[in-house]
Design an enzyme around this catalytic site. Structure first.
Site, PDB file in Angstrom:
ATOM      1  N   TYR A  61       0.738  -1.409   0.028  1.00 26.82           N
ATOM      2  CA  TYR A  61      -0.372  -0.386  -0.216  1.00 26.82           C
ATOM      3  C   TYR A  61       1.248   1.267   0.225  1.00 26.82           C
ATOM      4  CZ  TYR A  61      -3.906  -3.100   1.612  1.00 26.82           C
ATOM      5  OH  TYR A  61      -4.073  -4.793   1.718  1.00 26.82           O
ATOM      6  N   SER A 206     -12.876  -5.799   1.995  1.00 28.16           N
ATOM      7  CA  SER A 206     -13.882  -5.040   0.895  1.00 28.16           C
ATOM      8  C   SER A 206     -15.342  -6.022   1.827  1.00 28.16           C
ATOM      9  CB  SER A 206     -13.486  -5.862  -0.279  1.00 28.16           C
ATOM     10  OG  SER A 206     -12.175  -4.945  -0.293  1.00 28.16           O
TER      11      SER A 206
HETATM   12  N1  LIG Z   1      -5.742  -8.881   1.872  1.00 24.62           N
HETATM   13  C1  LIG Z   1      -6.725  -7.896   0.966  1.00 24.62           C
HETATM   14  O1  LIG Z   1      -5.928  -8.288  -1.207  1.00 24.62           O
HETATM   15  C2  LIG Z   1      -7.363  -6.917   0.650  1.00 24.62           C
HETATM   16  C3  LIG Z   1      -7.277  -6.110  -0.724  1.00 24.62           C
HETATM   17  C4  LIG Z   1      -8.067  -5.133  -0.558  1.00 24.62           C
HETATM   18  C5  LIG Z   1      -8.935  -4.727   0.792  1.00 24.62           C
HETATM   19  N2  LIG Z   1      -7.817  -4.944   1.678  1.00 24.62           N
HETATM   20  C6  LIG Z   1      -8.663  -4.270   2.932  1.00 24.62           C
HETATM   21  O2  LIG Z   1      -9.301  -4.415   3.401  1.00 24.62           O
HETATM   22  C7  LIG Z   1      -9.544  -2.872   3.540  1.00 24.62           C
HETATM   23  C8  LIG Z   1     -11.333  -1.902   3.126  1.00 24.62           C
HETATM   24  O3  LIG Z   1     -11.456  -2.770   1.560  1.00 24.62           O
HETATM   25  P1  LIG Z   1     -12.148  -2.001   0.966  1.00 24.62           P
HETATM   26  O4  LIG Z   1     -11.530  -0.439   1.094  1.00 24.62           O
HETATM   27  O5  LIG Z   1     -10.957  -2.613  -0.483  1.00 24.62           O
HETATM   28  O6  LIG Z   1     -13.493  -1.950   0.935  1.00 24.62           O
HETATM   29  P2  LIG Z   1     -14.377  -1.790   1.471  1.00 24.62           P
HETATM   30  O7  LIG Z   1     -14.256  -1.677   3.406  1.00 24.62           O
HETATM   31  O8  LIG Z   1     -15.452  -2.975   1.750  1.00 24.62           O
HETATM   32  O9  LIG Z   1     -14.804  -0.115   1.878  1.00 24.62           O
HETATM   33  C9  LIG Z   1     -14.085   0.639   1.727  1.00 24.62           C
HETATM   34  C10 LIG Z   1     -15.203   1.406   0.706  1.00 24.62           C
HETATM   35  O10 LIG Z   1     -16.106   1.851   1.409  1.00 24.62           O
HETATM   36  C11 LIG Z   1     -16.700   3.525   1.307  1.00 24.62           C
HETATM   37  N3  LIG Z   1     -16.617   3.549   2.922  1.00 24.62           N
HETATM   38  C12 LIG Z   1     -17.270   2.935   3.962  1.00 24.62           C
HETATM   39  N4  LIG Z   1     -17.860   2.897   4.843  1.00 24.62           N
HETATM   40  C13 LIG Z   1     -18.577   4.023   4.244  1.00 24.62           C
HETATM   41  C14 LIG Z   1     -19.941   4.008   4.655  1.00 24.62           C
HETATM   42  N5  LIG Z   1     -20.905   4.133   5.725  1.00 24.62           N
HETATM   43  N6  LIG Z   1     -20.544   5.010   3.558  1.00 24.62           N
HETATM   44  C15 LIG Z   1     -20.343   5.437   2.669  1.00 24.62           C
HETATM   45  N7  LIG Z   1     -19.717   4.448   2.152  1.00 24.62           N
HETATM   46  C16 LIG Z   1     -18.938   3.848   2.930  1.00 24.62           C
HETATM   47  C17 LIG Z   1     -15.109   4.469   1.780  1.00 24.62           C
HETATM   48  O11 LIG Z   1     -15.434   5.246   1.222  1.00 24.62           O
HETATM   49  P3  LIG Z   1     -14.865   6.493   2.231  1.00 24.62           P
HETATM   50  O12 LIG Z   1     -13.095   6.538   2.932  1.00 24.62           O
HETATM   51  O13 LIG Z   1     -15.112   7.814   1.509  1.00 24.62           O
HETATM   52  O14 LIG Z   1     -15.771   6.578   3.082  1.00 24.62           O
HETATM   53  C18 LIG Z   1     -14.632   3.166   0.763  1.00 24.62           C
HETATM   54  O15 LIG Z   1     -14.232   3.955  -0.504  1.00 24.62           O
HETATM   55  C19 LIG Z   1      -8.307  -2.264   3.255  1.00 24.62           C
HETATM   56  O16 LIG Z   1      -8.615  -0.847   3.637  1.00 24.62           O
HETATM   57  C20 LIG Z   1      -7.550  -2.738   3.402  1.00 24.62           C
HETATM   58  O17 LIG Z   1      -6.912  -2.793   4.635  1.00 24.62           O
HETATM   59  C21 LIG Z   1      -7.199  -6.100   1.249  1.00 24.62           C
END
Ligand SMILES: NC(=O)c1ccc[n+]([C@@H]2O[C@H](COP(=O)([O-])OP(=O)(O)OC[C@H]3O[C@@H](n4cnc5c(N)ncnc54)[C@H](OP(=O)(O)O)[C@@H]3O)[C@@H](O)[C@H]2O)c1
Length: 331
Positions: A61, A206
């Site tokens: 990241y 996610s």
């Molecule tokens: N192991 C892997 O390969 C892998 C891959 C992907 C991700 N990850 C980890 O998983 C974490 C989360 O994944 P992700 O960011 O892909 O997806 P997520 O948590 O499903 O969604 C995050 C997105 O949703 C928005 N959001 C969050 N809460 C909200 C709410 N209450 N209302 C409206 N929008 C909302 C955020 O935007 P705003 O910031 O504008 O609120 C952000 O763009 C990452 O930070 C990372 O640490 C790991």
């Protein structure tokens, strides 16, 4: 917030974390609303104040900037929180290097320790299984790092059930982190049963469908050029139009349950098993609080069933990853 966030155990490892963690990736990488350093640190510290004790980052990241900011933000509360990072996607200079060669794991872990500013990494995941290095060698390398006191717990990300078993036989796996949400339920087939059987915690990434399941994204939403959702088939305009049907169903259930679609999506995951700890990401304090309220949301069994039915009945359009990235999962 007027309550403490409940704790959960990641499997039988003894590692206790808040029932929701904070995915820190989007604070500085792969999302459209990234924050400047000070704002990102403030957001992480707000999460600590609200009771979050589980923070997720990775070497790739940035690369590296996300680990640095997580380390700086959490330095004042180091002993009260669990910091997880991941190796195996970049080399020591941050160049793409999908490799888990033992020497590279050792070197990059030392570099992660320095960037995070810690003596021990609480949870170290292999980011993706490397088909060129037997998982036993990877597990043995992490076992050595644990013996040296540089790492506390071992994790795998997007590993298949067979690989999880082989790794666990060499070094106990504390947590498997894979995508899991109302629109990606593949782990239910083999990975979740394997985790249940072996006493391994499961960390859905996610969990909000990269934001889509919250209802905040529609076909008119545009993403920054650095946002990886531009490359995901599930986020084409046509896919977003079609997939809105799932969010519409969540909205209807949410009106009755007095909950937002994001809260329903998280509460449904939390209800799947007590050893599951999702790590939603957000850059906004208000949404952080909204998401944390999912930990106390009591869904009725009929609401739970209806959420599950909505997820099964709506045909989701678009693959979650392009083929070359999907090939790196479930190995
Ligand atoms: N192991 C892997 O390969 C892998 C891959 C992907 C991700 N990850 C980890 O998983 C974490 C989360 O994944 P992700 O960011 O892909 O997806 P997520 O948590 O499903 O969604 C995050 C997105 O949703 C928005 N959001 C969050 N809460 C909200 C709410 N209450 N209302 C409206 N929008 C909302 C955020 O935007 P705003 O910031 O504008 O609120 C952000 O763009 C990452 O930070 C990372 O640490 C790991």
């Amino acid at each position: 917030m007027d309550y403490a966030v409940a704790k959960r155990m990641l499997g039988t490892s003894g590692l206790a974390v808040s029932a929701l963690g904070l995915g820190c990736m989007g604070l500085s990488y792969h999302r459209s609303s990234t924050l400047d350093r000070n704002e990102a640190i403030a957001l992480i510290r707000r999460a600590v104040d609200l009771g979050v004790t589980f923070f997720d980052t990775a070497q790739v990241y940035g690369p590296f900037t996300n680990e640095q900011l997580v380390g700086e933000a959490l330095a004042p509360v180091r002993d009260d929180v669990v910091v997880a990072t991941k190796f195996g996607e970049v080399d020591l200079d941050g160049r793409p290097a999908p490799s888990s060669r033992p020497e590279l794991i050792q070197q990059t872990t030392d570099a992660s320790l320095a960037r995070l500013g810690v003596d021990t990494i609480d949870l170290l995941y292999q980011h993706r299984v490397d088909p060129d290095v037997p998982i036993e060698e990877v597990a043995g390398t992490v076992r050595d790092l644990i013996a040296q006191g540089k790492v506390r717990h071992f994790g795998l990300s997007e590993a298949g059930a067979h690989t999880i078993r082989r790794a666990h036989a060499v070094q106990a796996v504390t947590a498997v982190q894979s995508e899991y949400s109302l629109w990606w339920r593949t782990p239910e087939h083999e990975v979740l049963p394997a985790c249940a059987e072996l006493g391994i915690g499961f960390v859905p990434y996610s969990p909000l469908g990269r934001g889509f399941l919250t209802g905040a994204i529609d076909e008119h939403t545009t993403f920054d050029s650095a946002d990886n959702r531009n490359e995901l088939p599930r986020f084409t305009v046509e896919a977003r139009q079609a997939n809105q049907a799932l969010v519409d169903r969540l909205r209807i259930i949410g009106e009755r349950a007095d909950a937002t679609p994001a809260q329903l999506a998280l509460a449904w995951i939390l209800g799947q098993a007590p050893w599951i700890v999702p790590i939603p990401g957000t850059t906004k304090a208000g949404r952080l609080e909204e998401n944390l309220r999912a930990t106390t949301l009591e869904l009725t069994s009929s609401d739970r069933a209806e959420i599950g039915r909505a997820a099964s009945e709506v045909t989701i359009v678009g693959d979650r990853y392009p083929a070359e990235l999907e090939r790196k999962t479930n190995r």
